[in-house]
Design a protein around this motif. Structure first.
Motif, PDB file in Angstrom:
ATOM      1  N   ALA A 100      71.855  52.818   6.838  1.00  0.00           N
ATOM      2  CA  ALA A 100      70.454  52.603   7.184  1.00  0.00           C
ATOM      3  C   ALA A 100      69.578  52.735   5.935  1.00  0.00           C
ATOM      4  N   CYS A 101      69.865  53.732   5.104  1.00  0.00           N
ATOM      5  CA  CYS A 101      69.092  53.910   3.858  1.00  0.00           C
ATOM      6  C   CYS A 101      69.249  52.714   2.940  1.00  0.00           C
ATOM      7  N   VAL A 102      70.454  52.192   2.823  1.00  0.00           N
ATOM      8  CA  VAL A 102      70.695  51.029   1.965  1.00  0.00           C
ATOM      9  C   VAL A 102      69.926  49.816   2.497  1.00  0.00           C
ATOM     10  N   VAL A 103      69.958  49.615   3.818  1.00  0.00           N
ATOM     11  CA  VAL A 103      69.247  48.475   4.406  1.00  0.00           C
ATOM     12  C   VAL A 103      67.739  48.605   4.160  1.00  0.00           C
ATOM     13  N   PHE A 104      67.189  49.809   4.384  1.00  0.00           N
ATOM     14  CA  PHE A 104      65.749  50.000   4.155  1.00  0.00           C
ATOM     15  C   PHE A 104      65.393  49.812   2.683  1.00  0.00           C
ATOM     16  N   MET A 105      66.240  50.284   1.781  1.00  0.00           N
ATOM     17  CA  MET A 105      65.970  50.107   0.346  1.00  0.00           C
ATOM     18  C   MET A 105      65.986  48.624  -0.007  1.00  0.00           C
ATOM     19  N   LEU A 106      66.932  47.897   0.521  1.00  0.00           N
ATOM     20  CA  LEU A 106      67.014  46.466   0.252  1.00  0.00           C
ATOM     21  C   LEU A 106      65.801  45.748   0.831  1.00  0.00           C
ATOM     22  N   PHE A 107      65.453  46.059   2.069  1.00  0.00           N
ATOM     23  CA  PHE A 107      64.295  45.452   2.725  1.00  0.00           C
ATOM     24  C   PHE A 107      63.023  45.779   1.957  1.00  0.00           C
ATOM     25  N   GLY A 108      62.869  47.023   1.522  1.00  0.00           N
ATOM     26  CA  GLY A 108      61.707  47.429   0.738  1.00  0.00           C
ATOM     27  C   GLY A 108      61.640  46.709  -0.598  1.00  0.00           C
ATOM     28  N   SER A 109      62.774  46.541  -1.249  1.00  0.00           N
ATOM     29  CA  SER A 109      62.818  45.834  -2.535  1.00  0.00           C
ATOM     30  C   SER A 109      62.414  44.380  -2.362  1.00  0.00           C
ATOM     31  N   VAL A 110      62.880  43.745  -1.285  1.00  0.00           N
ATOM     32  CA  VAL A 110      62.508  42.341  -1.041  1.00  0.00           C
ATOM     33  C   VAL A 110      61.013  42.245  -0.778  1.00  0.00           C
ATOM     34  N   LEU A 111      60.449  43.161   0.000  1.00  0.00           N
ATOM     35  CA  LEU A 111      59.008  43.149   0.282  1.00  0.00           C
ATOM     36  C   LEU A 111      58.193  43.346  -0.995  1.00  0.00           C
ATOM     37  N   MET A 112      58.600  44.266  -1.832  1.00  0.00           N
ATOM     38  CA  MET A 112      57.870  44.518  -3.086  1.00  0.00           C
ATOM     39  C   MET A 112      57.958  43.296  -3.998  1.00  0.00           C
ATOM     40  N   TYR A 113      59.107  42.644  -4.036  1.00  0.00           N
ATOM     41  CA  TYR A 113      59.286  41.465  -4.861  1.00  0.00           C
ATOM     42  C   TYR A 113      58.348  40.343  -4.390  1.00  0.00           C
ATOM     43  N   CYS A 114      58.283  40.190  -3.057  1.00  0.00           N
ATOM     44  CA  CYS A 114      57.411  39.141  -2.484  1.00  0.00           C
ATOM     45  C   CYS A 114      55.936  39.484  -2.725  1.00  0.00           C
ATOM     46  N   ALA A 115      55.582  40.751  -2.653  1.00  0.00           N
ATOM     47  CA  ALA A 115      54.185  41.176  -2.837  1.00  0.00           C
ATOM     48  C   ALA A 115      53.748  40.991  -4.273  1.00  0.00           C
ATOM     49  N   MET A 116      54.615  41.095  -5.227  1.00  0.00           N
ATOM     50  CA  MET A 116      54.271  40.964  -6.640  1.00  0.00           C
ATOM     51  C   MET A 116      54.118  39.522  -7.062  1.00  0.00           C
ATOM     52  N   LYS A 117      54.633  38.608  -6.330  1.00  0.00           N
ATOM     53  CA  LYS A 117      54.534  37.194  -6.719  1.00  0.00           C
ATOM     54  C   LYS A 117      53.231  36.658  -6.448  1.00  0.00           C
TER      55      LYS A 117
END
Length: 157
Positions: free
Chosen positions: A140-157
């Motif tokens: 669950a932690c790995v999934v949330f970290m991955l999901f959070g990383s994708v969201l941050m990547y999208c927000a920075m673009k």
């Protein structure tokens, strides 16, 4: 330390030692508890016991041999534990009675169905549940970290 079994019969043991031969006291092997009788082939020396040391399929197996079975090979007596037990039965040194077998089987059944097995099983199940819970938490932690990383990547673009 020498161990001896009386040839005229003995206390409760795996098998009863009987006077099939007139040797008085037969020394008993420290590893097996079997009587170490004079060599059945040559009769010149008493059988010795040991464990195999070679790295092969017989590694660690108990054997019985004539001490004259060496270099040079003066006697060919060499048996593994089951064959030696059968030889002792054939010679009449060991007599196995059906009542003794019944006792042995009952003891084995009692040892297999011990109440500690349920405690051990429950303990192992609890440990396994704990490991599964931790593994799920990690995933669950790995999934949330991955999901959070994708969201941050999208927000920075």
């Amino acid at each position: 330390m020498a161990h001896y079994a009386e040839s005229s019969g003995g206390g409760r043991s795996r098998s009863r030692v009987q006077a099939g031969r007139n040797f008085g006291l037969d020394p008993v092997g420290e590893l097996s508890g079997f009587p170490l009788v004079p060599c059945p082939d040559c009769g010149l020396a008493r059988v010795v016991e040991g464990r195999t040391k070679k790295d092969s399929e017989n590694h660690g197996r108990m054997y019985f041999k004539c001490p004259r079975n060496g270099f040079p090979k003066l006697c060919g007596f060499y048996r593994f534990e089951k064959q030696y037990f059968q030889k002792l039965k054939d010679l009449g040194v060991i007599v196995v009675r059906p009542s003794q077998w019944a006792e042995m089987v009952n003891e084995e059944v009692d040892s297999v169905q011990s109440p500690n097995d349920d405690k051990l099983k429950k303990s192992l199940e609890q440990k396994m549940d704990n490991v599964m819970w931790r593994m799920n938490l990690f995933l669950a932690c790995v999934v949330f970290m991955l999901f959070g990383s994708v969201l941050m990547y999208c927000a920075m673009k």
